[in-house]
Design a protein around this motif. Sequence first.
Motif, mmCIF file in Angstrom:
data_model
loop_
_atom_site.group_PDB
_atom_site.id
_atom_site.type_symbol
_atom_site.label_atom_id
_atom_site.label_comp_id
_atom_site.label_asym_id
_atom_site.label_seq_id
_atom_site.Cartn_x
_atom_site.Cartn_y
_atom_site.Cartn_z
ATOM 1 N N LEU A 133 0.727 -1.408 -0.078
ATOM 2 C CA LEU A 133 -0.042 0.004 0.009
ATOM 3 C C LEU A 133 0.725 1.313 0.140
ATOM 4 C CD1 LEU A 133 -2.862 -0.837 2.310
ATOM 5 C CD2 LEU A 133 -2.565 -1.457 -0.050
ATOM 6 N N LYS A 136 -3.953 1.225 -5.307
ATOM 7 C CA LYS A 136 -4.809 2.231 -4.900
ATOM 8 C C LYS A 136 -6.373 2.130 -5.719
ATOM 9 C CE LYS A 136 -3.579 5.593 -8.641
ATOM 10 N NZ LYS A 136 -3.065 6.609 -8.954
ATOM 11 N N ARG A 174 -10.201 0.880 -6.454
ATOM 12 C CA ARG A 174 -11.485 0.064 -5.694
ATOM 13 C C ARG A 174 -12.070 -0.496 -6.698
ATOM 14 N NH1 ARG A 174 -10.548 1.396 -0.656
ATOM 15 N NH2 ARG A 174 -10.794 3.634 0.275
ATOM 16 N N SER A 179 -10.117 5.843 -9.790
ATOM 17 C CA SER A 179 -9.136 6.079 -8.788
ATOM 18 C C SER A 179 -7.963 6.699 -9.792
ATOM 19 C CB SER A 179 -8.043 4.906 -8.589
ATOM 20 O OG SER A 179 -7.668 3.959 -9.399
ATOM 21 N N ARG A 191 -10.054 -3.083 -1.918
ATOM 22 C CA ARG A 191 -9.083 -2.317 -2.918
ATOM 23 C C ARG A 191 -9.118 -3.424 -4.093
ATOM 24 N NH1 ARG A 191 -4.571 1.279 -1.192
ATOM 25 N NH2 ARG A 191 -5.306 1.898 1.016
ATOM 26 N N ARG A 220 -4.881 5.769 -0.243
ATOM 27 C CA ARG A 220 -6.457 5.679 0.028
ATOM 28 C C ARG A 220 -6.751 5.750 1.448
ATOM 29 N NH1 ARG A 220 -10.935 5.563 -3.316
ATOM 30 N NH2 ARG A 220 -10.284 5.045 -5.557
#
Length: 511
Positions: free
Chosen positions: A93, A101, A103, A124, A383, A451
């Motif tokens: 991450l 990053k 979704r 994103s 994610r 995020r």
Amino acid sequence: MALSQATELLLASTVFCLVFWVVRAWQPWVPKGLKSPPGPWGWPLLGHVLTLGKNPHLVLARLSQRYGDVLQIRIGSTPVLVLSGLDTIRQALVQQGDDFKGRPDLYSFTLITDGHSMTFSPDSGPVWAARRRLAQNALNTFSIASDPASSSSCYLEDHVREEAEALISRLQEQMAEVGSFDPYNQVVLSVAKVIGAMCFGQRFPKESEEMISIIRNTHDFVESAISTNPVDFFPILQYFPTPALQRFKAFNQKFVQFLQKIIQEHYQDFDENSIQDITGALLKHCKKGSRANGSHIPREKIVSLINDIFGAGLDTVTTAISWSLMYLVKNPEKQRKIQEELDTVIGRARQPQLSDRLQLPYLEAFILEIFRHSSFVPFNLPRSTTRDTTLNGFYIPRKHFVFINQWQVNHDQKVWGDPFEFRPERFLTADGTAINKTLSEKVMIFGLGKRRCIGEVLAKWEIFLFLAILLQQLEFSVPAGVKVDLTPIYGLTMKHPRCEHVQARPRFSIK
Ligand code: HEM
Ligand SMILES: *[C@@H]1O[C@H](CO)[C@@H](O)[C@H](O)[C@H]1NC(C)=O
Ligand SMILES: *[C@@H]1O[C@H](CO)[C@@H](O)[C@H](O)[C@H]1NC(C)=O
């Protein structure tokens, strides 16, 4: 004759193609020298849904002991990467932040804020980045940044001091009338008024039936806004909505309508030269022409940021304070230690304030231990990968679903030694006068990387100030014989079972 031979041949080749396709689907293409992440065997069609059960964070933590920090399961036919262990999660991450990053594109996300949410949407790219920056700026300005017009340090401090005093009066009224109270229902109203004031200033309803019904029912949202919602993996379930899915839809509709009305009113008497709350700041940005570094943000995508901020700021902070009160009544000796510290450092003549935070390490350690031990946000929001990547030597293709198990990080035997003990002292330095930073940074509840939660500082300060003001004046308890059940109920945020028997008594009479 020839016909049946042809049929047989056709059948045989169909079966061959099917088998080939199934094998291909089960073993995705992997570049030379790399492997797919390991994982347990799963049922065809169902995958591991039955294995995950009611507490997926616990099951996946157990699986990580066997398969390691990078493992893979399937939900339905969707492969899901599951990450555990703080170092592996940091690598993914933070160090490889751009890869992780994203979704995922989920059906349930389309039901939140009519699909316009910044938090719950697959975007994103540059529009998401610009929205996130805008939300973060507006939020900071009207919460934790210093407020030139006031004697207190910031808007947050003003609002919390007012609402904490109001909460203390309400709790004492309840004690006089009924003799006990349900802390959740009391706390949620106070937290709603704080985030309501920061979002809408004076326009947030003081007390309306609609408002109370919405803020008391956020569990209709968090029970479904989970990484493992079946409707996201078995699309056919959209047409057979479960009661939980219906509650989720109804909640989202009511929530949008409620906020939309306030925003509309706000728009009517909007004055560009006197911006006093987050909505004002966002509306001003709409007027200005929403070009943030070249990416155009449509108006509805600016205004809907309010829903993200209000929703996140209400449910999470309420859950944290409410859990704190439950742990306090279950651990009276820890409550006494917090109160001794408050008496020594602040005394009884003045109210605690944000600037006292560093002088109250035990209270700080208690809050960290609430985050760690309850881990009431067990997973990050879901994610997905934005491109093909590798992690610890495993190959992970683009648009791959990713779960991050925060609960596992907070209960890792190797890091904590006795993870199941509730022991705030673990966060204090040897002489007990400060927080051990190295250790406190190993607690994971706000996510990490690109995020990461935008409300982290605000949330920590708000929880601190509410608890400090409440505990200076009140002692919380349950009557002898009442059993306090702290088994979390799984969800986006995990709640404790409701308890109506909590009591509060003044520690001293106020002049
Ligand atoms: C104790 C309180 C809170 C906890 C535990 C918490 C936790 C989280 C977590 C785990 C995420 C997902 C991060 C990820 O995917 O890596 C998140 C995202 C987010 N949080 Fe919080 N949060 C809290 C309070 C707040 C508050 C007070 C606000 C705003 C007022 C807020 C606004 C947001 C927003 C807007 C996002 C989405 C960010 C994005 O998708 O880019 N949170 N939070
Ligand atoms: C976007 O603009 C802001 C200020 O206008 C600047 O601080 C920021 O660095 C810019 N971001 C990018 C990605 O160019
Ligand atoms: C903080 O905690 C770590 C891990 O338990 C320990 O090794 C370190 O000595 C502690 N630091 C201080 C200043 O107490």
